[in-house]
Design a protein around this motif. Sequence first.
Motif: not given
Length: 231
Positions: A210-217, A222-225
């Motif tokens: 899963q792409q994320i904006d940054k680990p802290s938030s 997008g969709e997980a793959f």
Amino acid sequence: MCGRLNIGDEPAVVGLYEDLQIQLFADTPIYSRFIHAAQNVSIVRQKQGVRRMDNAIWWLLLEPSATGFKPSRYTSFNTRFDKLNVKGSAGYQAFRHSRCVIPAKGFGETEYVNGKPMHYHDLVAKDGGLLLGGLCREWKNQQTGKLALSCSVITLPPHPKLSKIHTKASPLLLPPEPALINAWLDESMTNPAMFDDLLKPRIPVDLIAQQIDKPSSYQTIGEAFNILADN
């Protein structure tokens, strides 16, 4: 890998501890969705024939401090596979005498371009958890007498299936095979040649990325793959 682990107190991770048949829980297991380098993390190792769980600083090289120990200025939360058999390297002796396993649900990767983070991904086991292959070392402060335990995750060349996520390296994910895990943790196994095949990139279980904006938030993008295990 880029210095963050997902080790939540969910059945998948608790089940890993049970499967490892630990004889001694020296510390209370540490659970957190986001454990980062230089923090404490729970490891499983074997010492004097006893399989035990201990909490260790996720930074293999330590140096004395006024209160005991602190992470060295040399980055060492990971130990590269090509340094394991180099005499005098930080992981040389540990690879032969003090290997460990870090049970986790998943790990995080950051892709850098020109020294700046371009994107972040979290990867978790689709079913169950992951067993990361690592090293550990014990330390004693000669001034205070305080003891400390440190660890690192072994990193391998980048895996082709992770090429769009991280192009620099991939963590050593141990296959969930009891005989292999027993050998890895066995402190009497001092000839590491038997682990040569493990030092090749391999994904032993299905992963969800899963792409994320940054680990802290931790805002998803997008969709997980799925990333399927190697045959």
